[in-house]
Design a protein around this motif. Sequence first.
Motif, short mmCIF file in Angstrom:
data_model
loop_
_atom_site.label_atom_id
_atom_site.label_comp_id
_atom_site.label_asym_id
_atom_site.label_seq_id
_atom_site.Cartn_x
_atom_site.Cartn_y
_atom_site.Cartn_z
N LEU A 261 5.96 36.88 24.79
CA LEU A 261 5.74 37.62 26.02
C LEU A 261 6.83 38.67 26.22
CD1 LEU A 261 4.14 37.95 28.66
CD2 LEU A 261 5.69 36.29 29.68
N LEU A 262 8.07 38.31 25.96
CA LEU A 262 9.17 39.28 26.11
C LEU A 262 9.05 40.42 25.10
CD1 LEU A 262 12.21 36.91 26.75
CD2 LEU A 262 11.03 38.38 28.39
N ILE A 263 8.64 40.11 23.88
CA ILE A 263 8.45 41.15 22.86
C ILE A 263 7.31 42.07 23.28
CG2 ILE A 263 7.70 41.55 20.49
CD1 ILE A 263 9.25 38.99 19.74
N THR A 264 6.24 41.50 23.80
CA THR A 264 5.10 42.31 24.25
C THR A 264 5.51 43.22 25.40
OG1 THR A 264 3.60 40.54 23.61
CG2 THR A 264 2.74 42.22 25.11
N VAL A 265 6.26 42.70 26.35
CA VAL A 265 6.73 43.50 27.48
C VAL A 265 7.66 44.61 26.99
CG1 VAL A 265 8.14 43.44 29.57
CG2 VAL A 265 6.40 41.70 29.18
N ALA A 266 8.51 44.31 26.04
CA ALA A 266 9.44 45.32 25.52
C ALA A 266 8.68 46.45 24.83
CB ALA A 266 10.43 44.67 24.54
N PHE A 267 7.71 46.12 23.99
CA PHE A 267 6.95 47.16 23.30
C PHE A 267 6.10 47.97 24.27
CE2 PHE A 267 7.65 44.80 19.25
CZ PHE A 267 8.18 45.85 18.54
N SER A 268 5.51 47.32 25.25
CA SER A 268 4.69 48.06 26.21
C SER A 268 5.55 48.97 27.07
CB SER A 268 3.87 47.12 27.07
OG SER A 268 4.72 46.26 27.80
N SER A 269 6.75 48.56 27.42
CA SER A 269 7.63 49.43 28.20
C SER A 269 8.10 50.61 27.36
CB SER A 269 8.82 48.65 28.75
OG SER A 269 9.63 48.20 27.68
N LEU A 270 8.30 50.40 26.07
CA LEU A 270 8.64 51.52 25.19
C LEU A 270 7.48 52.50 25.08
CD1 LEU A 270 10.55 49.77 22.26
CD2 LEU A 270 11.48 51.40 23.90
N ALA A 271 6.27 51.98 25.00
CA ALA A 271 5.10 52.84 24.89
C ALA A 271 4.91 53.66 26.15
CB ALA A 271 3.86 52.00 24.60
N VAL A 272 5.06 53.04 27.30
CA VAL A 272 4.90 53.76 28.57
C VAL A 272 6.04 54.75 28.74
CG1 VAL A 272 4.91 53.49 31.07
CG2 VAL A 272 3.56 51.95 29.66
N GLY A 273 7.24 54.39 28.35
CA GLY A 273 8.39 55.27 28.49
C GLY A 273 8.33 56.47 27.58
N SER A 274 7.64 56.36 26.47
CA SER A 274 7.57 57.48 25.54
C SER A 274 6.49 58.48 25.92
CB SER A 274 7.31 56.98 24.12
OG SER A 274 6.04 56.40 24.02
N CYS A 275 5.64 58.15 26.88
CA CYS A 275 4.58 59.06 27.33
C CYS A 275 5.13 59.99 28.39
CB CYS A 275 3.38 58.29 27.88
SG CYS A 275 2.55 57.29 26.64
N THR A 276 5.93 60.94 27.97
CA THR A 276 6.53 61.88 28.91
C THR A 276 5.97 63.26 28.67
OG1 THR A 276 8.36 62.30 27.42
CG2 THR A 276 8.67 60.57 29.06
N ASN A 277 6.11 64.10 29.65
CA ASN A 277 5.66 65.48 29.55
C ASN A 277 6.83 66.31 29.02
OD1 ASN A 277 4.46 67.91 29.77
ND2 ASN A 277 4.15 67.86 31.98
#
Length: 44
Positions: free
Chosen positions: A6-22
Motif C-alpha cells: 500500500l505504501l509503495i502504491t501511494v508513493a508511485f501514485s503521488s509521483l505520477a500526480v506530481g509529475s503532471c505539471t504544466n
Amino acid sequence: MKIILLLITVAFSSLAVGSCTNDEGEQEVEFLDPTEEQNMANTP
C-alpha cells in the motif's frame, strides 16, 4: 506485507500526480466548451 505494498502504491501514485505539471508556466486552467473546440478545429 499489505501495508508495504500500500505504501509503495501511494508513493508511485503521488509521483505520477506530481509529475503532471504544466511546463508552459501558466497558472490557470483553460476550459474549452464544445463550440470553441469545433471553431478551433475548423480554422486552418
